[in-house]
Design a protein around this motif. Sequence first.
Motif, PDB file in Angstrom:
ATOM      1  N   GLU A 184       0.828  -1.211   0.000  1.00 24.73           N
ATOM      2  CA  GLU A 184       0.000   0.000   0.000  1.00 24.73           C
ATOM      3  C   GLU A 184       0.861   1.260   0.000  1.00 24.73           C
ATOM      4  O   GLU A 184       0.538   2.235  -0.688  1.00 24.73           O
ATOM      5  N   ALA A 185       1.962   1.236   0.749  1.00 19.80           N
ATOM      6  CA  ALA A 185       2.867   2.388   0.783  1.00 19.80           C
ATOM      7  C   ALA A 185       3.562   2.590  -0.566  1.00 19.80           C
ATOM      8  O   ALA A 185       3.757   3.729  -1.000  1.00 19.80           O
ATOM      9  N   ILE A 186       3.925   1.506  -1.228  1.00 19.23           N
ATOM     10  CA  ILE A 186       4.521   1.613  -2.562  1.00 19.23           C
ATOM     11  C   ILE A 186       3.507   2.228  -3.527  1.00 19.23           C
ATOM     12  O   ILE A 186       3.850   3.109  -4.317  1.00 19.23           O
ATOM     13  N   ARG A 187       2.261   1.790  -3.438  1.00 12.17           N
ATOM     14  CA  ARG A 187       1.212   2.356  -4.295  1.00 12.17           C
ATOM     15  C   ARG A 187       1.064   3.854  -4.036  1.00 12.17           C
ATOM     16  O   ARG A 187       0.957   4.649  -4.962  1.00 12.17           O
ATOM     17  N   GLU A 188       1.111   4.239  -2.774  1.00 12.49           N
ATOM     18  CA  GLU A 188       0.935   5.648  -2.391  1.00 12.49           C
ATOM     19  C   GLU A 188       2.156   6.503  -2.734  1.00 12.49           C
ATOM     20  O   GLU A 188       2.018   7.624  -3.210  1.00 12.49           O
ATOM     21  N   CYS A 189       3.356   5.958  -2.493  1.00  8.27           N
ATOM     22  CA  CYS A 189       4.587   6.746  -2.598  1.00  8.27           C
ATOM     23  C   CYS A 189       5.276   6.643  -3.957  1.00  8.27           C
ATOM     24  O   CYS A 189       6.051   7.528  -4.316  1.00  8.27           O
ATOM     25  N   GLY A 190       5.078   5.547  -4.669  1.00 11.73           N
ATOM     26  CA  GLY A 190       5.661   5.399  -5.995  1.00 11.73           C
ATOM     27  C   GLY A 190       7.078   4.873  -6.039  1.00 11.73           C
ATOM     28  O   GLY A 190       7.666   4.782  -7.111  1.00 11.73           O
ATOM     29  N   SER A 191       7.642   4.520  -4.883  1.00  9.89           N
ATOM     30  CA  SER A 191       8.982   3.921  -4.874  1.00  9.89           C
ATOM     31  C   SER A 191       9.167   3.112  -3.602  1.00  9.89           C
ATOM     32  O   SER A 191       8.496   3.350  -2.597  1.00  9.89           O
ATOM     33  N   ILE A 192      10.111   2.185  -3.670  1.00 10.23           N
ATOM     34  CA  ILE A 192      10.404   1.349  -2.502  1.00 10.23           C
ATOM     35  C   ILE A 192      11.048   2.193  -1.411  1.00 10.23           C
ATOM     36  O   ILE A 192      10.683   2.084  -0.235  1.00 10.23           O
ATOM     37  N   SER A 193      11.982   3.065  -1.770  1.00  7.02           N
ATOM     38  CA  SER A 193      12.670   3.873  -0.756  1.00  7.02           C
ATOM     39  C   SER A 193      11.701   4.827  -0.062  1.00  7.02           C
ATOM     40  O   SER A 193      11.739   4.977   1.162  1.00  7.02           O
ATOM     41  N   ALA A 194      10.807   5.466  -0.815  1.00  8.50           N
ATOM     42  CA  ALA A 194       9.834   6.375  -0.207  1.00  8.50           C
ATOM     43  C   ALA A 194       8.847   5.598   0.667  1.00  8.50           C
ATOM     44  O   ALA A 194       8.455   6.067   1.740  1.00  8.50           O
ATOM     45  N   ALA A 195       8.456   4.405   0.222  1.00  7.43           N
ATOM     46  CA  ALA A 195       7.557   3.572   1.018  1.00  7.43           C
ATOM     47  C   ALA A 195       8.226   3.153   2.322  1.00  7.43           C
ATOM     48  O   ALA A 195       7.597   3.174   3.383  1.00  7.43           O
ATOM     49  N   ALA A 196       9.495   2.785   2.250  1.00 11.69           N
ATOM     50  CA  ALA A 196      10.234   2.401   3.458  1.00 11.69           C
ATOM     51  C   ALA A 196      10.288   3.563   4.441  1.00 11.69           C
ATOM     52  O   ALA A 196      10.044   3.385   5.639  1.00 11.69           O
ATOM     53  N   LYS A 197      10.598   4.749   3.959  1.00 16.64           N
ATOM     54  CA  LYS A 197      10.631   5.937   4.829  1.00 16.64           C
ATOM     55  C   LYS A 197       9.262   6.190   5.432  1.00 16.64           C
ATOM     56  O   LYS A 197       9.141   6.494   6.621  1.00 16.64           O
ATOM     57  N   HIS A 198       8.229   6.075   4.622  1.00 19.30           N
ATOM     58  CA  HIS A 198       6.853   6.287   5.087  1.00 19.30           C
ATOM     59  C   HIS A 198       6.502   5.326   6.224  1.00 19.30           C
ATOM     60  O   HIS A 198       5.785   5.695   7.153  1.00 19.30           O
ATOM     61  N   LEU A 199       7.005   4.102   6.135  1.00 21.30           N
ATOM     62  CA  LEU A 199       6.721   3.081   7.153  1.00 21.30           C
ATOM     63  C   LEU A 199       7.774   3.040   8.255  1.00 21.30           C
ATOM     64  O   LEU A 199       7.715   2.174   9.130  1.00 21.30           O
ATOM     65  N   ASP A 200       8.745   3.950   8.183  1.00 18.97           N
ATOM     66  CA  ASP A 200       9.826   4.014   9.174  1.00 18.97           C
ATOM     67  C   ASP A 200      10.593   2.694   9.256  1.00 18.97           C
ATOM     68  O   ASP A 200      10.842   2.170  10.334  1.00 18.97           O
TER      69      ASP A 200
END
Length: 108
Positions: A20-36
Amino acid sequence: MRVMLGDTIAIGPGKIALLEAIRECGSISAAAKHLDMSYKRAWDLLNEINRSLARPAVDSEHGGAQGGGTVLTPVGEEAIRLYRAAELRAAKACEAEINGLIALLAKP
């Protein structure tokens, strides 16, 4: 709720949250940051997801002027949809037991 494939958690709450974070953020690195979480942890979870599924859950474009990105495949979208639907159905079916467990929790 976790779906096992042998000894591996193929699909679980953390992996669905990552998709879901990848869908929202558009990248693995941004999704990882979003999920801490670390990029390595996100990458490892994503590899487990993709090894467990018959077809990949994400499609990544490498680097370039725009820096690349990652999008969900139809399989990734369907995994999220099915997981969230099962989670909702389970919560409704187990409402009494969940309320009983909540009653056992310490009050803040």
